[in-house]
Design an enzyme around this catalytic site. Structure first.
Site, mmCIF file in Angstrom:
data_model
loop_
_atom_site.group_PDB
_atom_site.id
_atom_site.type_symbol
_atom_site.label_atom_id
_atom_site.label_comp_id
_atom_site.label_asym_id
_atom_site.label_seq_id
_atom_site.Cartn_x
_atom_site.Cartn_y
_atom_site.Cartn_z
ATOM 1 N N GLY A 60 0.843 -1.197 0.000
ATOM 2 C CA GLY A 60 0.000 0.000 0.000
ATOM 3 C C GLY A 60 0.871 1.237 0.000
ATOM 4 O O GLY A 60 2.006 1.200 0.465
ATOM 5 N N GLN A 65 2.328 10.173 1.755
ATOM 6 C CA GLN A 65 3.696 9.661 1.865
ATOM 7 C C GLN A 65 4.616 10.174 0.759
ATOM 8 O O GLN A 65 5.837 10.093 0.894
ATOM 9 C CB GLN A 65 3.696 8.127 1.863
ATOM 10 C CG GLN A 65 2.994 7.552 3.091
ATOM 11 C CD GLN A 65 2.971 6.056 3.070
ATOM 12 O OE1 GLN A 65 2.109 5.438 2.448
ATOM 13 N NE2 GLN A 65 3.929 5.440 3.725
ATOM 14 N N CYS A 110 5.793 0.681 8.217
ATOM 15 C CA CYS A 110 5.373 1.783 7.346
ATOM 16 C C CYS A 110 6.587 2.289 6.570
ATOM 17 O O CYS A 110 7.677 2.431 7.128
ATOM 18 C CB CYS A 110 4.783 2.916 8.196
ATOM 19 S SG CYS A 110 4.106 4.270 7.216
ATOM 20 N N LEU A 111 6.375 2.551 5.274
ATOM 21 C CA LEU A 111 7.487 3.024 4.443
ATOM 22 C C LEU A 111 7.971 4.401 4.903
ATOM 23 O O LEU A 111 9.074 4.813 4.561
ATOM 24 C CB LEU A 111 7.047 3.087 2.972
ATOM 25 C CG LEU A 111 6.700 1.745 2.328
ATOM 26 C CD1 LEU A 111 6.168 1.948 0.914
ATOM 27 C CD2 LEU A 111 7.878 0.786 2.328
ATOM 28 N N HIS A 153 -4.970 0.926 7.096
ATOM 29 C CA HIS A 153 -3.657 1.574 7.304
ATOM 30 C C HIS A 153 -3.509 2.777 6.368
ATOM 31 O O HIS A 153 -3.073 3.850 6.782
ATOM 32 C CB HIS A 153 -2.539 0.545 7.044
ATOM 33 C CG HIS A 153 -1.142 1.090 7.147
ATOM 34 N ND1 HIS A 153 -0.256 0.732 8.140
ATOM 35 C CD2 HIS A 153 -0.470 1.965 6.354
ATOM 36 C CE1 HIS A 153 0.895 1.384 7.969
ATOM 37 N NE2 HIS A 153 0.793 2.133 6.892
ATOM 38 N N GLU A 154 -3.928 2.581 5.102
ATOM 39 C CA GLU A 154 -3.778 3.668 4.117
ATOM 40 C C GLU A 154 -4.765 4.801 4.375
ATOM 41 O O GLU A 154 -4.411 5.978 4.285
ATOM 42 C CB GLU A 154 -3.965 3.134 2.685
ATOM 43 C CG GLU A 154 -3.054 1.984 2.285
ATOM 44 C CD GLU A 154 -1.608 2.164 2.691
ATOM 45 O OE1 GLU A 154 -0.949 1.169 2.978
ATOM 46 O OE2 GLU A 154 -1.142 3.329 2.756
ATOM 47 N N HIS A 157 -3.523 7.125 6.876
ATOM 48 C CA HIS A 157 -2.553 8.111 6.372
ATOM 49 C C HIS A 157 -3.256 9.360 5.836
ATOM 50 O O HIS A 157 -2.805 10.479 6.057
ATOM 51 C CB HIS A 157 -1.691 7.516 5.250
ATOM 52 C CG HIS A 157 -0.482 6.760 5.731
ATOM 53 N ND1 HIS A 157 0.490 7.316 6.531
ATOM 54 C CD2 HIS A 157 -0.087 5.492 5.487
ATOM 55 C CE1 HIS A 157 1.435 6.404 6.774
ATOM 56 N NE2 HIS A 157 1.100 5.289 6.156
HETATM 57 C C1 LIG Z 1 2.031 -6.611 5.476
HETATM 58 C C2 LIG Z 1 3.067 -6.319 4.443
HETATM 59 N N1 LIG Z 1 3.665 -5.094 4.452
HETATM 60 C C3 LIG Z 1 4.602 -4.834 3.517
HETATM 61 N N2 LIG Z 1 5.250 -3.621 3.488
HETATM 62 N N3 LIG Z 1 4.687 -2.557 4.160
HETATM 63 C C4 LIG Z 1 3.602 -1.947 3.591
HETATM 64 O O1 LIG Z 1 3.131 -2.262 2.526
HETATM 65 C C5 LIG Z 1 3.034 -0.758 4.346
HETATM 66 C C6 LIG Z 1 1.534 -0.879 4.512
HETATM 67 C C7 LIG Z 1 1.120 -2.195 5.171
HETATM 68 C C8 LIG Z 1 1.575 -2.307 6.635
HETATM 69 C C9 LIG Z 1 0.516 -3.180 7.296
HETATM 70 C C10 LIG Z 1 -0.667 -3.226 6.384
HETATM 71 C C11 LIG Z 1 -0.384 -2.339 5.203
HETATM 72 C C12 LIG Z 1 3.379 0.471 3.509
HETATM 73 N N4 LIG Z 1 2.792 1.663 4.100
HETATM 74 O O2 LIG Z 1 3.610 2.467 4.824
HETATM 75 C C13 LIG Z 1 1.849 2.352 3.277
HETATM 76 O O3 LIG Z 1 1.208 3.335 4.022
HETATM 77 C C14 LIG Z 1 4.935 -5.783 2.547
HETATM 78 F F1 LIG Z 1 5.838 -5.501 1.600
HETATM 79 C C15 LIG Z 1 4.267 -7.016 2.585
HETATM 80 N N5 LIG Z 1 4.511 -8.000 1.644
HETATM 81 C C16 LIG Z 1 3.695 -9.197 1.604
HETATM 82 C C17 LIG Z 1 3.374 -9.559 0.161
HETATM 83 N N6 LIG Z 1 4.593 -9.689 -0.632
HETATM 84 C C18 LIG Z 1 4.263 -10.058 -1.990
HETATM 85 C C19 LIG Z 1 5.535 -10.193 -2.811
HETATM 86 O O4 LIG Z 1 6.267 -8.976 -2.767
HETATM 87 C C20 LIG Z 1 6.625 -8.579 -1.421
HETATM 88 C C21 LIG Z 1 5.360 -8.407 -0.597
HETATM 89 C C22 LIG Z 1 5.721 -8.076 0.856
HETATM 90 N N7 LIG Z 1 3.338 -7.272 3.535
HETATM 91 NI NI NI Z 2 2.205 3.464 6.019
#
Ligand SMILES: Cc1nc(NNC(=O)[C@H](CC2CCCC2)CN(O)CO)c(F)c(N2CCN3CCOC[C@@H]3C2)n1
Ligand code: NI
Length: 183
Positions: A60, A65, A110-111, A153-154, A157
């Site tokens: 997400g 961001q 969170c990124l 989560h989004e 934000h």
């Molecule tokens: C759970 C997860 N969080 C990852 N990162 N954090 C994020 O996305 C943040 C947003 C998430 C944090 C909790 C809920 C939403 C970004 N946020 O800050 C935006 O507001 C991942 F990267 C990830 N996955 C699983 C699936 N996988 C598929 C193949 O590729 C890699 C990918 C990795 N799962």
């Molecule tokens: Ni985030």
């Protein structure tokens, strides 16, 4: 393309600012923004591209961001049936939600947060959501599991809320009432 340098970090005021409703039809700039946000997620999930450009992987990304106060975010993830969800939600709303809560047992990240903040983040287990697509089409979806958690989560934000605002300060791993964990 969006790179990590384009993603603002904790302390930047835009992360604590409420984003503004997007007017339709979208300007070309807003359409480009939406496309770039979704492309970031796709790139970040491609090992070669993520490695080449040093991208942190994400499912997400919210406009705040990348320092833009448009009410829009991108989601790119597979649901528990392996269905690919990939869209930009514009002017998103949670129209109803379950009484039951959930939380990621590993906590959230969170990124825009360059540190680990541990603890359970309570989320609604199931949400009915409404949003517009870039073409102005009204969408209504029922989400559960990781898509539901990510949507919330989004949406946080867009309202200037960070995931750790929701962690129990006294006991980060305190039991969440009416909840079922999401592994
Ligand atoms: C759970 C997860 N969080 C990852 N990162 N954090 C994020 O996305 C943040 C947003 C998430 C944090 C909790 C809920 C939403 C970004 N946020 O800050 C935006 O507001 C991942 F990267 C990830 N996955 C699983 C699936 N996988 C598929 C193949 O590729 C890699 C990918 C990795 N799962
Ligand atoms: Ni985030």
């Amino acid at each position: 393309m969006i790179l990590m340098d384009d993603i603002i970090r904790e302390g930047h005021p835009t992360l604590r600012t409420k984003a503004e409703e997007v007017k339709f039809p979208l300007t070309d700039e807003a359409k480009q923004l939406a496309e770039n946000m979704l492309q970031y997620l796709i790139n970040s999930q491609d090992p070669e591209i993520a490695d080449k450009y040093d991208l942190r992987s994400g499912i997400g990304l919210a406009a705040n961001q990348i320092n833009s106060l448009h009410r829009m975010f991108a989601l790119h993830l597979k649901d528990e049936n392996g269905e690919q969800l990939s869209f930009v939600a514009i002017n998103p709303k949670v129209v109803s939600h379950s009484v039951e809560n959930t939380y990621l047992t590993g906590g959230e990240g969170c990124l825009s947060v360059d540190r680990n903040v541990s603890g359970y983040v309570p989320r609604h287990a199931r949400v009915t959501v409404k949003f517009k697509t870039v073409d102005g089409e009204e969408k209504k979806m029922r989400l559960k599991g990781l898509p539901a958690i990510a949507f919330q989560h989004e949406l946080d934000h867009l309202n200037g809320i960070m995931f750790y605002d929701r962690i129990n300060e006294k006991n980060p791993f305190a039991e969440i009432p009416d909840s079922k964990p999401y592994e």
